[in-house]
Design a protein around this motif. Structure first.
Motif, mmCIF file in Angstrom:
data_model
loop_
_atom_site.group_PDB
_atom_site.id
_atom_site.type_symbol
_atom_site.label_atom_id
_atom_site.label_comp_id
_atom_site.label_asym_id
_atom_site.label_seq_id
_atom_site.Cartn_x
_atom_site.Cartn_y
_atom_site.Cartn_z
ATOM 1 N N VAL A 24 0.679 -1.172 0.108
ATOM 2 C CA VAL A 24 -0.054 0.175 -0.011
ATOM 3 C C VAL A 24 0.804 1.355 0.076
ATOM 4 N N ASP A 25 1.831 1.177 0.865
ATOM 5 C CA ASP A 25 2.814 2.366 0.852
ATOM 6 C C ASP A 25 3.503 2.534 -0.542
ATOM 7 N N PHE A 26 4.038 1.543 -1.129
ATOM 8 C CA PHE A 26 4.659 1.533 -2.476
ATOM 9 C C PHE A 26 3.530 2.228 -3.554
ATOM 10 N N PHE A 27 2.681 1.642 -3.436
ATOM 11 C CA PHE A 27 1.542 2.299 -4.629
ATOM 12 C C PHE A 27 1.345 3.844 -4.197
ATOM 13 N N LYS B 127 3.339 5.859 -2.973
ATOM 14 C CA LYS B 127 4.526 6.524 -3.159
ATOM 15 C C LYS B 127 4.838 6.697 -4.625
ATOM 16 N N SER B 128 4.628 5.556 -5.457
ATOM 17 C CA SER B 128 4.569 5.427 -6.815
ATOM 18 C C SER B 128 3.853 6.867 -7.195
ATOM 19 N N TYR B 129 2.592 6.731 -6.920
ATOM 20 C CA TYR B 129 1.599 7.868 -7.274
ATOM 21 C C TYR B 129 2.264 9.561 -7.190
ATOM 22 N N ILE B 130 2.473 9.366 -5.853
ATOM 23 C CA ILE B 130 3.328 10.805 -5.724
ATOM 24 C C ILE B 130 4.416 11.342 -6.167
ATOM 25 N N GLU B 131 5.094 10.253 -6.513
ATOM 26 C CA GLU B 131 6.494 10.533 -7.381
ATOM 27 C C GLU B 131 6.261 10.452 -8.885
ATOM 28 N N ARG B 132 5.001 10.225 -9.181
ATOM 29 C CA ARG B 132 4.637 10.119 -10.845
ATOM 30 C C ARG B 132 5.316 8.869 -11.435
ATOM 31 N N ARG B 133 5.641 7.807 -10.701
ATOM 32 C CA ARG B 133 6.260 7.000 -11.507
ATOM 33 C C ARG B 133 5.226 5.767 -11.888
ATOM 34 N N GLY B 134 3.922 5.627 -11.325
ATOM 35 C CA GLY B 134 2.965 4.678 -11.632
ATOM 36 C C GLY B 134 1.622 5.215 -10.941
ATOM 37 N N ILE B 135 0.709 4.412 -11.344
ATOM 38 C CA ILE B 135 -0.484 4.517 -10.692
ATOM 39 C C ILE B 135 -1.278 3.207 -10.801
ATOM 40 N N ARG B 136 -1.837 2.830 -9.663
ATOM 41 C CA ARG B 136 -2.541 1.443 -9.455
ATOM 42 C C ARG B 136 -3.662 1.869 -8.402
ATOM 43 N N TRP B 137 -4.853 1.363 -9.002
ATOM 44 C CA TRP B 137 -6.273 1.563 -8.499
ATOM 45 C C TRP B 137 -6.663 0.397 -7.884
ATOM 46 N N GLY B 138 -7.399 0.612 -7.020
ATOM 47 C CA GLY B 138 -8.114 -0.430 -6.140
ATOM 48 C C GLY B 138 -9.489 -0.758 -6.691
ATOM 49 N N MET B 139 -9.518 -1.711 -6.946
ATOM 50 C CA MET B 139 -11.019 -2.310 -7.653
ATOM 51 C C MET B 139 -12.058 -2.818 -6.493
ATOM 52 N N GLU B 140 -13.182 -2.100 -6.865
ATOM 53 C CA GLU B 140 -14.084 -2.465 -5.825
ATOM 54 C C GLU B 140 -15.335 -2.676 -6.605
ATOM 55 N N ARG B 141 -16.437 -3.624 -6.291
ATOM 56 C CA ARG B 141 -17.538 -3.979 -7.095
ATOM 57 C C ARG B 141 -18.436 -2.847 -6.380
ATOM 58 N N LYS B 142 -19.449 -2.265 -7.611
ATOM 59 C CA LYS B 142 -20.345 -1.433 -6.991
ATOM 60 C C LYS B 142 -21.300 -2.074 -6.076
ATOM 61 N N GLY B 143 -21.670 -1.290 -5.046
ATOM 62 C CA GLY B 143 -22.589 -1.878 -4.254
ATOM 63 C C GLY B 143 -21.872 -2.789 -3.258
ATOM 64 N N ALA B 144 -20.683 -3.000 -3.047
ATOM 65 C CA ALA B 144 -20.170 -4.213 -2.349
ATOM 66 C C ALA B 144 -18.717 -3.456 -1.758
ATOM 67 N N PRO B 145 -18.772 -2.788 -0.725
ATOM 68 C CA PRO B 145 -17.539 -2.405 -0.190
ATOM 69 C C PRO B 145 -16.626 -3.486 0.063
ATOM 70 N N GLY B 146 -15.059 -2.949 -0.195
ATOM 71 C CA GLY B 146 -14.070 -3.739 -0.044
ATOM 72 C C GLY B 146 -13.126 -4.054 -1.244
ATOM 73 N N LEU B 147 -12.065 -4.158 -1.539
ATOM 74 C CA LEU B 147 -11.181 -4.158 -2.649
ATOM 75 C C LEU B 147 -11.182 -5.697 -2.995
ATOM 76 N N ILE B 148 -11.570 -5.820 -4.395
ATOM 77 C CA ILE B 148 -11.352 -7.461 -4.944
ATOM 78 C C ILE B 148 -10.053 -7.601 -5.670
ATOM 79 N N GLY B 149 -9.278 -6.297 -5.790
ATOM 80 C CA GLY B 149 -8.004 -6.560 -6.581
ATOM 81 C C GLY B 149 -7.440 -5.112 -6.910
ATOM 82 N N THR B 150 -6.294 -5.037 -7.759
ATOM 83 C CA THR B 150 -5.847 -3.714 -8.205
ATOM 84 C C THR B 150 -5.821 -3.867 -9.551
ATOM 85 N N ILE B 151 -5.501 -2.607 -10.182
ATOM 86 C CA ILE B 151 -5.489 -2.604 -11.693
ATOM 87 C C ILE B 151 -4.636 -1.355 -11.875
ATOM 88 N N GLY B 152 -3.739 -1.749 -12.957
ATOM 89 C CA GLY B 152 -3.133 -0.660 -13.632
ATOM 90 C C GLY B 152 -3.545 -0.351 -15.052
#
Length: 149
Positions: free
Chosen positions: A51-54, A56-81
């Motif tokens: 989580v800290d790496f993701f 830091k990567s965004y803040i330093e503009r080296r990468g971006i990774r989103w958390g994936m959540e189903r609509k209507g169902a809180p909680g991450l099911i994975g990540t995506i670039g």
């Protein structure tokens, strides 16, 4: 400010410290990490480091990774670039990218098929490029260009 995105079924959002348990649940599953290029997590502290790496990567503009959540169902099911249509559009239209690359284990047939379906072109093989479970693996290198002419 981190860019939240939506698809028909998913909310793509910033991964925060509140997601450490979900990240651990995801990346401690060998079926998930099999083609991810990292070892399967064994301790919750490893998830916190991801989580800290993701972040830091965004803040330093080296990468971006989103958390994936189903609509209507809180909680991450994975990540995506950059590997679904909405994210690719964001990269080209909002970030002004001219090229998006992807590196995929040769054995990962599902991801190889998806990238081709999305318009990525295979550029070649990167030999012994990624390590998984202490073993080097060959990968395919793909790219998609903003102007495919």
């Amino acid at each position: 400010m981190f860019p939240g995105l939506e698809t028909e079924r998913l909310i793509l959002r910033e991964i925060t410290s509140d997601d450490v348990q979900d990240i651990f649940a995801c990346f401690s599953n060998e079926d998930v990490t099999r083609f991810y290029g990292q070892e399967t997590l064994e301790h919750i502290d490893q998830a916190k480091a991801i989580v800290d790496f993701f972040a830091k990567s965004y803040i330093e503009r080296r990468g971006i990774r989103w958390g994936m959540e189903r609509k209507g169902a809180p909680g991450l099911i994975g990540t995506i670039g950059f590997n679904v249509t909405r994210v690719i559009e964001y990269g080209f239209d909002e970030l002004g990218l001219t090229r998006i690359g992807a590196v995929v284990f040769i054995e990962n047939e599902a991801s190889n098929h998806l990238l081709t379906k999305l318009g990525f072109q295979r550029e070649g093989i990167l030999r012994d490029y990624m390590y998984q479970s202490g073993k080097a693996h060959d990968t395919h290198m793909y790219s998609i260009l903003k102007n495919k002419e």
